[in-house]
Write a protein that holds these residues in place. Structure first.
Motif, PDB file in Angstrom:
ATOM      1  N   GLN A   1      27.381  30.690  44.306  1.00  0.00           N
ATOM      2  CA  GLN A   1      28.503  31.411  44.245  1.00  0.00           C
ATOM      3  C   GLN A   1      29.186  32.136  43.006  1.00  0.00           C
ATOM      4  OE1 GLN A   1      31.710  28.564  45.255  1.00  0.00           O
ATOM      5  NE2 GLN A   1      33.343  30.024  45.415  1.00  0.00           N
ATOM      6  N   GLU A   2      28.738  31.787  42.113  1.00  0.00           N
ATOM      7  CA  GLU A   2      28.997  32.631  40.980  1.00  0.00           C
ATOM      8  C   GLU A   2      28.203  33.922  40.904  1.00  0.00           C
ATOM      9  OE1 GLU A   2      28.306  30.428  37.263  1.00  0.00           O
ATOM     10  OE2 GLU A   2      29.948  28.980  37.683  1.00  0.00           O
TER      11      GLU A   2
ATOM     12  N   THR B   1      27.021  35.440  43.583  1.00  0.00           N
ATOM     13  CA  THR B   1      27.634  36.257  44.600  1.00  0.00           C
ATOM     14  C   THR B   1      28.977  36.963  44.087  1.00  0.00           C
ATOM     15  OG1 THR B   1      26.856  34.648  46.225  1.00  0.00           O
ATOM     16  CG2 THR B   1      28.278  36.101  46.839  1.00  0.00           C
ATOM     17  N   GLU B   2      29.727  36.249  43.272  1.00  0.00           N
ATOM     18  CA  GLU B   2      31.092  36.757  42.737  1.00  0.00           C
ATOM     19  C   GLU B   2      30.632  37.934  41.857  1.00  0.00           C
ATOM     20  OE1 GLU B   2      33.128  33.613  41.355  1.00  0.00           O
ATOM     21  OE2 GLU B   2      33.908  32.634  43.255  1.00  0.00           O
TER      22      GLU B   2
ATOM     23  N   ALA C   1      29.548  40.890  43.964  1.00  0.00           N
ATOM     24  CA  ALA C   1      30.446  41.622  44.585  1.00  0.00           C
ATOM     25  C   ALA C   1      31.588  42.242  43.557  1.00  0.00           C
ATOM     26  CB  ALA C   1      31.240  40.318  45.179  1.00  0.00           C
ATOM     27  N   GLY C   2      31.727  41.744  42.370  1.00  0.00           N
ATOM     28  CA  GLY C   2      32.474  42.370  41.369  1.00  0.00           C
ATOM     29  C   GLY C   2      31.785  43.642  40.936  1.00  0.00           C
TER      30      GLY C   2
END
Length: 297
Positions: free
Chosen positions: A279-280, A282-283, A286-287
């Motif tokens: 998840q980290e 992916t974030e 995405a950022g």
């Protein structure tokens, strides 16, 4: 899915419990060895007493004695029956206490005119909570069976028997069949049965001469109380051994379950960690994409 902090807390809690179960297993193992040695040290003396009683009865099979009387002519509902029930002082021993208490309740219902003698805190609490009257509570811890305690118990029971306050006395305790199997049983303590002391000898062996002074009855009245003491002591030690053995098996099963749970939680923790890392990442991606689009504009 639980987060990693919750899983770590559960793992810590189970590890703490595992330390306790392992410690209890080791303590019970040590107590079991001690109890077996205590029993082995005293058995020869009481086996010799039993042998001497057999010799006397072999020579005088028709001897009349208060300790060998028969109650067959007395109706069952009129007999005054005493029960010595040996339980543990604490739980965490599998079905050890349950089996003893269940057997005791079944027999108490058979004889309405009964007297109850209980050893062990769990047994006392059990009968008190159900409103079953206890004639005598021997306030001894069953964790430390001694000959002196067995003698005190036997003397009180024998006194009531001699005064005809009791017609029969039974003892309910647990015996060890083998290392993994125990059996709860009830045995008649008084009156004794002559058939239990019949020792068959080969035909070609002559009977030795036996001089009993001042009389056979007086000798038997001196031997039987010691025999009863030995029986009570043996029951106390064997019950104590069975309690420790049952606790060892219960703690072993608990430790195995704890290890299985830890294995499952390790897998769950790794999955949760992997999901959090994914998840980290992916974030972050995405950022980065978002910043890249802004620069293009």
């Amino acid at each position: 899915m639980a987060n990693t902090k919750e899983i770590q807390d559960r793992i810590k809690s189970i590890n703490d419990t595992l330390k306790i179960t392992n410690a209890m297993y080791m303590i019970s193992s040590s107590k079991l060895k001690k109890a077996k040695k205590m029993l082995a040290d005293t058995e020869p003396y009481f086996f010799t007493l039993q042998s001497e009683m057999s010799r006397i009865l072999r020579h005088l099979p028709d001897m009349e004695d208060i300790y060998f009387k028969s109650n067959e002519d007395k109706p069952m509902e009129e007999r005054k029956v005493g029960y010595i029930v040996i339980t543990a002082d604490k739980g965490l021993a599998g079905s050890y206490n349950h089996n003893v208490l269940k057997l005791a309740e079944e027999h108490l219902l058979s004889y309405p005119n009964h007297e109850l003698f209980v050893l062990g805190e769990l047994g006392r609490h059990y009968f008190e909570q159900r409103g079953i009257e206890i004639e005598k509570q021997f306030h001894y811890t069953v964790q430390n069976p001694t000959l002196n305690r067995a003698r005190n118990i036997a003397e009180e029971i024998i006194e009531m028997y001699q005064e005809e306050k009791l017609d029969e006395v039974y003892i309910i305790y647990t015996t060890m069949v083998n290392a993994v199997q125990e059996e709860t049983q009830i045995l008649q303590l008084l009156p004794l049965k002559k058939t239990d002391f019949n020792m068959k000898l080969p035909i070609d062996i002559p009977h030795e001469e036996l001089a009993l002074r001042p009389s056979a009855e007086a000798v038997m009245d001196r031997i039987v109380p010691d025999y009863v003491v030995g029986f009570v002591y043996g029951a106390l030690v064997e019950s104590y051994s069975c309690e420790q053995n049952a606790r060892m098996m219960a703690m072993e099963a608990a430790s195995k379950s704890a290890k299985d749970m830890l294995h499952e939680l390790d897998i769950l923790y790794n999955r949760a960690r992997q999901a959090a890392i994914t998840q980290e990442i992916t974030e972050v991606i995405a950022g980065a994409k978002s910043q890249k689009r802004k620069r293009k504009k």
